[in-house]
Design an enzyme around this catalytic site. Structure first.
Site, PDB file in Angstrom:
ATOM      1  N   ASP A   1       0.769  -1.246   0.000  1.00  0.00           N
ATOM      2  CA  ASP A   1       0.000   0.000   0.000  1.00  0.00           C
ATOM      3  C   ASP A   1       0.803   1.301   0.000  1.00  0.00           C
ATOM      4  OD1 ASP A   1      -1.576  -2.174   0.595  1.00  0.00           O
ATOM      5  OD2 ASP A   1      -2.683  -1.214   2.197  1.00  0.00           O
TER       6      ASP A   1
ATOM      7  N   GLU B   1       3.459  -9.577  11.416  1.00  0.00           N
ATOM      8  CA  GLU B   1       3.052  -9.165  10.067  1.00  0.00           C
ATOM      9  C   GLU B   1       4.295  -8.914   9.204  1.00  0.00           C
ATOM     10  OE1 GLU B   1       0.590  -5.721  10.357  1.00  0.00           O
ATOM     11  OE2 GLU B   1      -0.132  -5.839   8.288  1.00  0.00           O
TER      12      GLU B   1
HETATM   13  C1  2M8 Z   1      -2.617  -4.448   4.317  1.00  0.00           C
HETATM   14  O1  2M8 Z   1      -3.594  -3.683   3.622  1.00  0.00           O
HETATM   15  C2  2M8 Z   1      -4.798  -3.267   4.255  1.00  0.00           C
HETATM   16  C3  2M8 Z   1      -5.683  -2.726   3.138  1.00  0.00           C
HETATM   17  O2  2M8 Z   1      -5.966  -3.773   2.231  1.00  0.00           O
HETATM   18  C4  2M8 Z   1      -4.540  -2.216   5.321  1.00  0.00           C
HETATM   19  O3  2M8 Z   1      -3.414  -1.732   5.457  1.00  0.00           O
HETATM   20  O4  2M8 Z   1      -5.479  -1.883   6.045  1.00  0.00           O
HETATM   21  C5  2M8 Z   1      -1.594  -4.876   3.270  1.00  0.00           C
HETATM   22  O5  2M8 Z   1      -0.439  -5.390   3.852  1.00  0.00           O
HETATM   23  C6  2M8 Z   1      -2.217  -5.888   2.306  1.00  0.00           C
HETATM   24  O6  2M8 Z   1      -1.256  -6.407   1.433  1.00  0.00           O
HETATM   25  C7  2M8 Z   1      -2.889  -7.026   3.064  1.00  0.00           C
HETATM   26  O7  2M8 Z   1      -3.585  -7.822   2.142  1.00  0.00           O
HETATM   27  C8  2M8 Z   1      -3.845  -6.517   4.129  1.00  0.00           C
HETATM   28  C9  2M8 Z   1      -4.384  -7.632   5.036  1.00  0.00           C
HETATM   29  O8  2M8 Z   1      -3.316  -8.402   5.543  1.00  0.00           O
HETATM   30  O9  2M8 Z   1      -3.196  -5.565   4.968  1.00  0.00           O
END
Ligand code: 2M8
Length: 481
Positions: free
Chosen positions: A163, A444
């Site tokens: 992101d 994470e």
């Molecule tokens: C993160 O993205 C979400 C939005 O989709 C967020 O930051 O709220 C990213 O690391 C993305 O790649 C990942 O799919 C998601 C859920 O783990 O988190």
């Protein structure tokens, strides 16, 4: 490493996945990410397949059940009962899913899940259930999402999965940091200070999401962000090759007569291979940066390449032998799809033949350059773990989300790539990433210099890919069952 320790790690990883399993899908993390996420589910299924193959199949089927009629597979499928726990939620989208998408890892994941338990897969008719839906997903990306050079564009940083990578900075600068929605940040309760994107980023994220939603999620309305990402495109190419494997396997997997498969809605195996080669050739022509020695993003609005070194640009190493080799393959053999499963067309170059046979292909051309960049000072040459942004990029920050920390999914992608290239030395290096997962509580992401955990903990794809890195000895990117 000691065998008991290995088993303890695998058991601990499996426990994380068990805890995060809802009965139909696995949440990425119970606090920070309480819904089903698209590419997370693909990585989760890749790990889950080793111990719970039926659950891995269910994970992907549940996601595909949320597919839109235009073929898109949504970024998030919401648990509406937890709509207050993550923002933006279903209320924002006025829909049970987000309108955005994420990188298309799914067909590759489905193939790996099938290979782990071909008998169970055949009993459930798994490939037949998912093949056409996956083919329609790709058709959406090749159709409404195709940008100026024919490659799919991402319309929001959230679609890239990476992101806040510096690849999106210049394009985001053009987006006014003003949104109409009152922005809530429940995410900040689950991650440390300085680990998540800032409020200015979020105002821009919401501005773009509002514009896309208000246009009915139509792709012919420009909303001010349209980027071609080398990681996203690589996943599409690998997944297209996975669809070719599925198309050939379907008669044996309970999917119907061979004629149905060859003429099915998703096209025949040869069409998938030709599509993969076209995607790779276009990536090769438009995203390669010879000075940086890796692939970069392309801004579809300005036509300019974004010359920033990130792990996204190393992921094309998965296309064994380098994209040029894959292009040569189609040019040499337009009828590639007519060969039997497990063989490569006679005209295919050595790399393609070796990859199909599961042997290490010769490393030439751009693959050699990518390996040099991977082992250079910006990445593995500069510290123990593989950073998301090059250590030499001005934006590098070892704590901030996709701007420096090492992520388990990108290390896993590169691990698969170097294994397929027969680079056992680098496979050992990248394997070290997974050794810190259990001691750090399946974080994470980690600090690329110290290995200290960052972001949320008990994170599903970290657990899943640790399981896979420990339990899979596959050397081919696309193994045979
Ligand atoms: C993160 O993205 C979400 C939005 O989709 C967020 O930051 O709220 C990213 O690391 C993305 O790649 C990942 O799919 C998601 C859920 O783990 O988190």
């Amino acid at each position: 490493m000691h065998k008991d320790f290995e088993e303890d790690v695998a058991d601990a990883a499996a426990r994380v996945l068990e805890t995060n399993w809802t009965g139909r899908y696995t949440v990425p993390a119970t606090g920070l990410y309480p819904h089903q996420w698209s590419w997370d589910s693909a990585f989760i299924a890749i790990g889950t397949r080793h111990r719970e193959p039926a659950r891995a199949r269910a994970e992907l089927v549940t996601l595909l059940d949320a597919q839109w009629s235009d073929g898109r597979v949504p970024q998030i499928v919401y648990d509406v009962g937890r709509d207050d726990d993550y923002a933006p939620g279903a209320g924002f989208w006025r829909s049970a899913t987000s309108g955005l998408v994420q990188p298309p890892v799914h067909a590759w994941a489905a193939w790996l899940v099938h290979c782990a338990d071909p008998a169970g897969s055949a009993r459930e008719g798994f490939l037949a259930r998912v093949y056409h839906r996956l083919a329609r997903w790709h058709e959406y990306l090749h159709g409404p999402r195709a940008g100026a050079v024919g490659l799919p564009v991402t319309k929001h940083p959230w679609e890239t999965g990476t992101d806040n990578s510096p690849l999106w900075d210049a394009a985001l600068e053009r987006v006014p940091p003003e949104a109409r929605t009152a922005i809530r940040r429940p995410d900040l309760q689950h991650a440390g200070t300085g680990e998540r994107p800032g409020s200015r980023d979020y105002r821009r994220y919401y501005r773009l999401a509002e514009a896309y939603r208000d246009a009915g999620c139509a792709d012919d309305v420009p909303i001010g962000f349209a980027m071609v990402c080398p990681l996203f495109v690589s996943m599409l190419a690998v997944s297209e090759l996975a669809l070719a494997r599925m198309a050939r396997s379907l008669p044996d997997a309970g999917g119907g007569a061979p004629s149905d498969v060859e003429r099915g809605a998703g096209g025949d195996a040869g069409t998938h291979e030709a599509t993969a080669a076209r995607v790779v050739a276009s990536m090769d022509a438009h995203l390669w940066d010879d000075d940086l020695g890796l692939y970069v993003a392309l801004d579809d609005t300005t036509g300019e390449r974004v010359r920033r070194a990130t792990v996204n640009g190393l992921v094309p190493l998965l296309l064994a032998g380098g994209p040029t080799e894959a292009r040569a393959r189609t040019e040499a053999s337009p009828s590639a799809g007519t060969t039997p499963a497990g063989t490569a067309p006679a005209g295919a170059p050595a790399a393609a033949r070796a990859a199909v046979a599961g042997q290490a292909p010769p490393v030439t051309g751009r693959a050699e350059r990518l390996l040099a960049t991977l082992t250079g000072p910006g990445f593995l040459g500069g510290g123990p773990f593989l950073p998301s942004t090059s250590r030499e990029d001005p934006a590098f920050d070892p704590a901030l989300y996709w701007r420096g920390p090492a992520w388990f999914n990108t290390s896993w992608l590169l691990l698969r790539a170097v294994r397929a290239l027969g680079r056992d030395d680098l496979a050992v290096r990248l394997g070290e990433h997974f050794a810190v997962a259990a001691p750090e509580g399946f974080p994470e992401y980690i600090d690329p210099d110290t290995g200290a955990g960052r972001g949320t903990r008990q994170f599903s794809w970290t657990a899943a890919l640790t399981l896979d890195a420990r339990l899979s000895d596959e050397s081919a990117v696309l193994p045979e069952p």
